[in-house]
Enzyme design. Structure first.
Site: not given
Length: 329
Positions: A12-13, A108-110, A137, A141, A167, A180, A203
């Site tokens: 939640h944080r 995630s889209s990754c 990662y 997922k 996001l 990000h 970059w």
């Protein structure tokens, strides 16, 4: 979800979790369950089981995860796969043991192949190699999606996986190396403005294309999905491939359906911050995936669409980054 339902927001944080909490509170949900990492370590299976047994949440938003940008993913691959596998495994299994009505797993889209057809559809999952820089990662997922799917098939649970595009927004991570792209650029341009610098280095080549979704829009989509009528929600939960012959995971893309180049994004951030110098590109640094645009046809069919433009979202995010800087100092 009834306004008095017991709703647990894991993480939640974080960027997504905090946005979900804000959305639920604005909508009048008054029985939210929240725990900080110090209060509940989600990688601790025993602690997670005890928590679920005591609190008995009816709905779960699984937004807790170890996240970071290219640098963080490259530097700590073991932690990214280990911690994320542990978190999602513990929460999903405890949800099953305690008869949680609905669970929304955030990814995630990754998860999609590095060279997936554009825009990426849910059916493109597992059709090719992943981007190496965040493969640990992404694999974690993907395992979470499969776990939701497996529990749905075997136990009749109602667990849905939502895969957001990139996001940004209030509560983001503004760390100089582990953030990000949008928070990293906001910080970089802001510090250059304060220092009176003549240029900012970004970059890569600036050519990769990315899609960005404001975090409060993401939260609105999540709450919308969890409130769908049973028939519409059930239709998103996938099918048993051994029976239907179709690859239909319980997966929904969440995005805006359009993207920009990193160079275009950098220029928008420059304008937002008010930096008057020039932008240069360090082509010795990695670009990552050439393009990651989500196909949001499934989400569109439910009746939900994002409402915050990129320029408006950047302005709000910049204001939040300034507030973050004041709190830090």
């Amino acid at each position: 979800m009834d306004r008095n339902a017991r709703i647990y927001v894991a993480g939640h944080r974080g960027l997504v979790g905090s946005a979900i909490v804000r959305n639920l509170q604005r909508a009048g949900y008054g029985n939210l369950i929240q725990r900080t990492h110090a209060e509940l370590d989600l990688t601790d299976e025993r602690a997670v089981r005890q928590f679920f047994e005591q609190e008995k949440p009816e709905y779960v938003f699984l937004a807790a995860a170890k996240v970071g940008g290219i640098v963080a993913n490259n530097s700590f691959p073991a932690e990214f796969i280990r911690d994320n596998l542990a978190i999602q495994t513990n929460v999903i299994h405890a949800a099953y043991l305690n008869q949680v009505e609905r669970l929304l797993f955030l990814g995630s889209s990754c998860i999609y192949p590095k060279l997936a057809p554009q825009p990426m559809k849910e059916k493109d999952l597992l059709t090719g190699p992943l981007e190496p820089t965040n493969r640990p990662y992404a694999l974690a997922k993907i395992a979470g999606i499969e776990m939701c799917w497996s529990y749905n098939r075997q136990y009749g649970t109602k667990y849905l996986a939502a895969m957001p595009t990139n996001l940004y927004g209030p509560g983001d991570n503004y760390h100089p190396t582990n953030s990000h792209v949008i928070p990293a650029l906001l910080r970089k341009f802001h510090e250059a403005k304060l220092a009176g610098a003549q240029e900012v280095t970004v970059w890569g080549t600036g050519t990769p294309r990315r899609e960005f979704l404001y975090s409060d829009d993401m939260a609105d989509a999540c709450v919308f999905l969890m409130n769908l009528p049973d028939d519409k929600y059930q239709a998103l939960l996938g099918s048993d491939e051994s029976k239907t012959g179709r690859f239909e995971p319980p997966l929904v893309n969440i995005g805006v359906g359009e993207d920009v180049t990193i160079a275009e994004l950098a220029e928008l951030v420059r304008q937002t911050v008010g930096f008057e110098g020039r932008i240069v590109y360090d082509t010795s640094k990695p670009d990552g995936t050439p393009r990651k645009l989500m196909d949001v046809g499934v989400l569109d069919s439910t009746g939900w669409k994002a409402g915050t433009s990129l320029m408006e979202g950047l302005s709000r995010a910049y204001s939040d980054s300034l507030e973050f800087g004041r709190r830090r100092n």
